[in-house]
Design a protein around this motif. Structure first.
Motif, PDB file in Angstrom:
ATOM      1  N   ASP A 188       0.824  -1.214   0.000  1.00  0.00           N
ATOM      2  CA  ASP A 188       0.000   0.000   0.000  1.00  0.00           C
ATOM      3  C   ASP A 188       0.858   1.263   0.000  1.00  0.00           C
ATOM      4  O   ASP A 188       0.528   2.250  -0.677  1.00  0.00           O
ATOM      5  CB  ASP A 188      -0.922   0.000   1.222  1.00  0.00           C
ATOM      6  N   ASP A 189       1.948   1.258   0.748  1.00  0.00           N
ATOM      7  CA  ASP A 189       2.813   2.435   0.795  1.00  0.00           C
ATOM      8  C   ASP A 189       3.438   2.708  -0.561  1.00  0.00           C
ATOM      9  O   ASP A 189       3.548   3.866  -0.989  1.00  0.00           O
ATOM     10  CB  ASP A 189       3.915   2.247   1.846  1.00  0.00           C
ATOM     11  N   GLN A 190       3.847   1.655  -1.248  1.00  0.00           N
ATOM     12  CA  GLN A 190       4.448   1.835  -2.577  1.00  0.00           C
ATOM     13  C   GLN A 190       3.416   2.328  -3.586  1.00  0.00           C
ATOM     14  O   GLN A 190       3.718   3.174  -4.437  1.00  0.00           O
ATOM     15  CB  GLN A 190       5.078   0.516  -3.035  1.00  0.00           C
ATOM     16  N   GLN A 191       2.195   1.816  -3.501  1.00  0.00           N
ATOM     17  CA  GLN A 191       1.130   2.287  -4.389  1.00  0.00           C
ATOM     18  C   GLN A 191       0.835   3.759  -4.135  1.00  0.00           C
ATOM     19  O   GLN A 191       0.642   4.541  -5.084  1.00  0.00           O
ATOM     20  CB  GLN A 191      -0.141   1.450  -4.174  1.00  0.00           C
ATOM     21  N   ALA A 192       0.791   4.158  -2.862  1.00  0.00           N
ATOM     22  CA  ALA A 192       0.538   5.556  -2.528  1.00  0.00           C
ATOM     23  C   ALA A 192       1.663   6.452  -3.035  1.00  0.00           C
ATOM     24  O   ALA A 192       1.418   7.569  -3.514  1.00  0.00           O
ATOM     25  CB  ALA A 192       0.374   5.707  -1.015  1.00  0.00           C
ATOM     26  N   LEU A 193       2.898   5.961  -2.946  1.00  0.00           N
ATOM     27  CA  LEU A 193       4.036   6.725  -3.426  1.00  0.00           C
ATOM     28  C   LEU A 193       3.946   6.941  -4.935  1.00  0.00           C
ATOM     29  O   LEU A 193       4.218   8.038  -5.433  1.00  0.00           O
ATOM     30  CB  LEU A 193       5.339   5.995  -3.069  1.00  0.00           C
ATOM     31  N   LEU A 194       3.531   5.908  -5.670  1.00  0.00           N
ATOM     32  CA  LEU A 194       3.382   6.054  -7.118  1.00  0.00           C
ATOM     33  C   LEU A 194       2.292   7.065  -7.456  1.00  0.00           C
ATOM     34  O   LEU A 194       2.421   7.831  -8.420  1.00  0.00           O
ATOM     35  CB  LEU A 194       3.063   4.707  -7.758  1.00  0.00           C
ATOM     36  N   SER A 195       1.210   7.079  -6.672  1.00  0.00           N
ATOM     37  CA  SER A 195       0.144   8.047  -6.915  1.00  0.00           C
ATOM     38  C   SER A 195       0.646   9.475  -6.711  1.00  0.00           C
ATOM     39  O   SER A 195       0.368  10.377  -7.522  1.00  0.00           O
ATOM     40  CB  SER A 195      -1.028   7.749  -5.972  1.00  0.00           C
ATOM     41  N   THR A 196       1.403   9.687  -5.649  1.00  0.00           N
ATOM     42  CA  THR A 196       2.001  10.999  -5.404  1.00  0.00           C
ATOM     43  C   THR A 196       2.967  11.368  -6.523  1.00  0.00           C
ATOM     44  O   THR A 196       2.998  12.513  -6.995  1.00  0.00           O
ATOM     45  CB  THR A 196       2.752  10.995  -4.055  1.00  0.00           C
ATOM     46  N   LEU A 197       3.749  10.386  -6.959  1.00  0.00           N
ATOM     47  CA  LEU A 197       4.714  10.618  -8.024  1.00  0.00           C
ATOM     48  C   LEU A 197       4.016  11.034  -9.318  1.00  0.00           C
ATOM     49  O   LEU A 197       4.490  11.927 -10.029  1.00  0.00           O
ATOM     50  CB  LEU A 197       5.533   9.342  -8.244  1.00  0.00           C
ATOM     51  N   ASP A 198       2.881  10.410  -9.623  1.00  0.00           N
ATOM     52  CA  ASP A 198       2.140  10.778 -10.830  1.00  0.00           C
ATOM     53  C   ASP A 198       1.715  12.239 -10.793  1.00  0.00           C
ATOM     54  O   ASP A 198       1.807  12.955 -11.807  1.00  0.00           O
ATOM     55  CB  ASP A 198       0.901   9.882 -10.983  1.00  0.00           C
ATOM     56  N   ASP A 199       1.245  12.708  -9.630  1.00  0.00           N
ATOM     57  CA  ASP A 199       0.843  14.111  -9.503  1.00  0.00           C
ATOM     58  C   ASP A 199       2.024  15.034  -9.733  1.00  0.00           C
ATOM     59  O   ASP A 199       1.922  16.049 -10.455  1.00  0.00           O
ATOM     60  CB  ASP A 199       0.244  14.362  -8.115  1.00  0.00           C
ATOM     61  N   GLU A 200       3.157  14.712  -9.149  1.00  0.00           N
ATOM     62  CA  GLU A 200       4.326  15.576  -9.261  1.00  0.00           C
ATOM     63  C   GLU A 200       4.918  15.540 -10.672  1.00  0.00           C
ATOM     64  O   GLU A 200       5.434  16.558 -11.161  1.00  0.00           O
ATOM     65  CB  GLU A 200       5.363  15.178  -8.213  1.00  0.00           C
ATOM     66  N   ARG A 257       5.778  17.844 -16.253  1.00  0.00           N
ATOM     67  CA  ARG A 257       5.482  17.909 -17.697  1.00  0.00           C
ATOM     68  C   ARG A 257       5.041  19.308 -18.104  1.00  0.00           C
ATOM     69  O   ARG A 257       5.336  19.768 -19.207  1.00  0.00           O
ATOM     70  CB  ARG A 257       4.411  16.883 -18.062  1.00  0.00           C
ATOM     71  N   GLU A 258       4.299  19.973 -17.215  1.00  0.00           N
ATOM     72  CA  GLU A 258       3.880  21.338 -17.521  1.00  0.00           C
ATOM     73  C   GLU A 258       5.077  22.279 -17.575  1.00  0.00           C
ATOM     74  O   GLU A 258       5.122  23.207 -18.399  1.00  0.00           O
ATOM     75  CB  GLU A 258       2.889  21.825 -16.464  1.00  0.00           C
ATOM     76  N   GLU A 259       6.050  22.029 -16.715  1.00  0.00           N
ATOM     77  CA  GLU A 259       7.231  22.890 -16.664  1.00  0.00           C
ATOM     78  C   GLU A 259       8.202  22.605 -17.802  1.00  0.00           C
ATOM     79  O   GLU A 259       9.003  23.475 -18.177  1.00  0.00           O
ATOM     80  CB  GLU A 259       7.944  22.706 -15.325  1.00  0.00           C
ATOM     81  N   HIS A 260       8.157  21.370 -18.330  1.00  0.00           N
ATOM     82  CA  HIS A 260       9.093  20.973 -19.392  1.00  0.00           C
ATOM     83  C   HIS A 260       8.307  20.319 -20.532  1.00  0.00           C
ATOM     84  O   HIS A 260       8.257  19.086 -20.646  1.00  0.00           O
ATOM     85  CB  HIS A 260      10.140  20.001 -18.832  1.00  0.00           C
ATOM     86  N   PRO A 261       7.673  21.134 -21.382  1.00  0.00           N
ATOM     87  CA  PRO A 261       6.905  20.574 -22.506  1.00  0.00           C
ATOM     88  C   PRO A 261       7.789  19.695 -23.393  1.00  0.00           C
ATOM     89  O   PRO A 261       8.948  20.011 -23.644  1.00  0.00           O
ATOM     90  CB  PRO A 261       6.445  21.826 -23.256  1.00  0.00           C
ATOM     91  N   GLY A 262       7.235  18.594 -23.831  1.00  0.00           N
ATOM     92  CA  GLY A 262       7.995  17.653 -24.650  1.00  0.00           C
ATOM     93  C   GLY A 262       8.555  16.506 -23.853  1.00  0.00           C
ATOM     94  O   GLY A 262       8.939  15.477 -24.419  1.00  0.00           O
ATOM     95  N   LEU A 263       8.626  16.658 -22.544  1.00  0.00           N
ATOM     96  CA  LEU A 263       9.045  15.557 -21.674  1.00  0.00           C
ATOM     97  C   LEU A 263       7.971  14.467 -21.708  1.00  0.00           C
ATOM     98  O   LEU A 263       6.781  14.746 -21.708  1.00  0.00           O
ATOM     99  CB  LEU A 263       9.233  16.095 -20.259  1.00  0.00           C
ATOM    100  N   ARG A 264       8.400  13.203 -21.737  1.00  0.00           N
ATOM    101  CA  ARG A 264       7.461  12.084 -21.759  1.00  0.00           C
ATOM    102  C   ARG A 264       7.671  11.233 -20.505  1.00  0.00           C
ATOM    103  O   ARG A 264       8.805  11.089 -20.039  1.00  0.00           O
ATOM    104  CB  ARG A 264       7.673  11.214 -23.016  1.00  0.00           C
ATOM    105  N   VAL A 265       6.590  10.673 -20.006  1.00  0.00           N
ATOM    106  CA  VAL A 265       6.643   9.821 -18.822  1.00  0.00           C
ATOM    107  C   VAL A 265       6.096   8.444 -19.184  1.00  0.00           C
ATOM    108  O   VAL A 265       4.974   8.325 -19.666  1.00  0.00           O
ATOM    109  CB  VAL A 265       5.850  10.418 -17.653  1.00  0.00           C
ATOM    110  N   GLU A 266       6.901   7.431 -18.952  1.00  0.00           N
ATOM    111  CA  GLU A 266       6.504   6.042 -19.199  1.00  0.00           C
ATOM    112  C   GLU A 266       6.044   5.410 -17.887  1.00  0.00           C
ATOM    113  O   GLU A 266       6.759   5.445 -16.889  1.00  0.00           O
ATOM    114  CB  GLU A 266       7.689   5.255 -19.772  1.00  0.00           C
ATOM    115  N   ASP A 267       4.834   4.846 -17.902  1.00  0.00           N
ATOM    116  CA  ASP A 267       4.326   4.135 -16.732  1.00  0.00           C
ATOM    117  C   ASP A 267       4.859   2.710 -16.723  1.00  0.00           C
ATOM    118  O   ASP A 267       4.787   2.002 -17.725  1.00  0.00           O
ATOM    119  CB  ASP A 267       2.793   4.087 -16.750  1.00  0.00           C
ATOM    120  N   LYS A 268       5.382   2.294 -15.574  1.00  0.00           N
ATOM    121  CA  LYS A 268       5.829   0.919 -15.383  1.00  0.00           C
ATOM    122  C   LYS A 268       5.218   0.388 -14.091  1.00  0.00           C
ATOM    123  O   LYS A 268       4.835   1.177 -13.220  1.00  0.00           O
ATOM    124  CB  LYS A 268       7.360   0.861 -15.325  1.00  0.00           C
TER     125      LYS A 268
END
Length: 271
Positions: free
Chosen positions: A109-121, A126-137
């Motif tokens: 659960d802690d790792q899942q919560a960390l990933l959720s926080t990471l997605d928000d950040e 991405r807004e600050e660096h247009p063109g940056l891509r994020v791959e979900d794993k």
């Protein structure tokens, strides 16, 4: 029309020595070794000849073949063309996923919560660096900057590393134009040594091109058993500093290497 790339004679001799052992592990990275690096990771495709050579090696007696990649298992299988029930072992997410394991990767659960926080950040990043891509794993997220101007790419990578540093439980792994932020991490070196022990390999071959592969080279060489360390054959693909014992120029040269290894292994197992 030019012929296949020529391999260094010392490398050819080392491949023959490796192939002569009764039980061997042949492992390679995927991107930058079997497939050229591209801007969009999902556009990656292996060069002709590499995957068939690995499949043929896996059919030989006493030969375990593995793809060891930072990619998650599903895209690794899709892009490499490795069959779901085929002979190749697929090690994904830098060792955190194994194609032979039931249920894939399990996060608490802690790792899942960390990933959720990471997605928000990362959304803010991405807004600050247009063109940056994020791959979900399954175990993390990967920031990709290939294709961006060099100064923009460096700024985005620095920001991703700073984000990772704020969350001390994240494993931050830089690479060529990428930074991976993982909630669960094993490492290619640990995964390679564990797989070699599991299959009882007398000798190990590993080829890679990136910073994460250097951890694999280091782990294979760092063995209290000097004789066993000497039976671990490592190859760096491309330019740059490396701890690998040998080097080849590119993916086409890697295909030539795999064909030479296949020929040597066929001869050794036919005796």
């Amino acid at each position: 029309m030019s012929g296949p790339p020529q391999l260094d004679t010392a490398l050819v001799a080392a491949l023959a020595d490796f192939a002569a052992h009764d039980r061997v592990l042949v492992a390679t990275d995927f991107d930058g070794v079997l497939a050229p690096l591209v801007v969009d990771p999902m556009d990656s495709r292996p060069v002709e000849g590499g995957m068939p050579a690995l499949a043929s090696l896996a059919d030989l007696p006493g030969t375990t073949v593995a793809l060891v990649s930072g990619r998650a298992l599903d895209p690794l299988r899709e892009l490499s063309g490795a069959a779901l029930d085929g002979p190749l072992v697929l090690i994904g997410s830098h060792g955190a996923e194994d194609s032979r394991a039931e249920g894939g990767l399990a996060l608490d659960d802690d790792q899942q919560a960390l990933l959720s926080t990471l997605d928000d950040e990362l959304g803010t990043l991405r807004e600050e660096h247009p063109g940056l891509r994020v791959e979900d794993k399954p175990a993390g997220r990967v920031v990709h900057t290939r294709g961006l101007p060099e100064d923009e790419a460096q700024a985005a990578l620095d920001a991703a590393r700073e984000l990772g540093a704020r969350h001390t439980s994240l494993e931050v792994t830089p690479g060529k134009g990428v930074v991976e932020l993982a909630a669960a991490h094993v490492g290619k070196g640990v995964a390679l040594v564990a797989l070699a022990d599991e299959v009882g390999a007398e000798a190990v071959f590993y080829a890679g091109d990136d910073l994460t592969d250097e951890h694999g080279f280091e782990a294979l060489a760092d063995d209290a058993d000097a004789d066993r360390a000497a039976r671990r054959l490592t190859v760096h693909v491309g330019d740059g500093e490396t701890q690998a014992r040998f080097r080849v120029a590119d993916e086409q040269a890697m295909v030539a290497l795999l064909q030479a290894l296949l020929d040597a292994r066929r001869a050794a197992t036919a005796r």
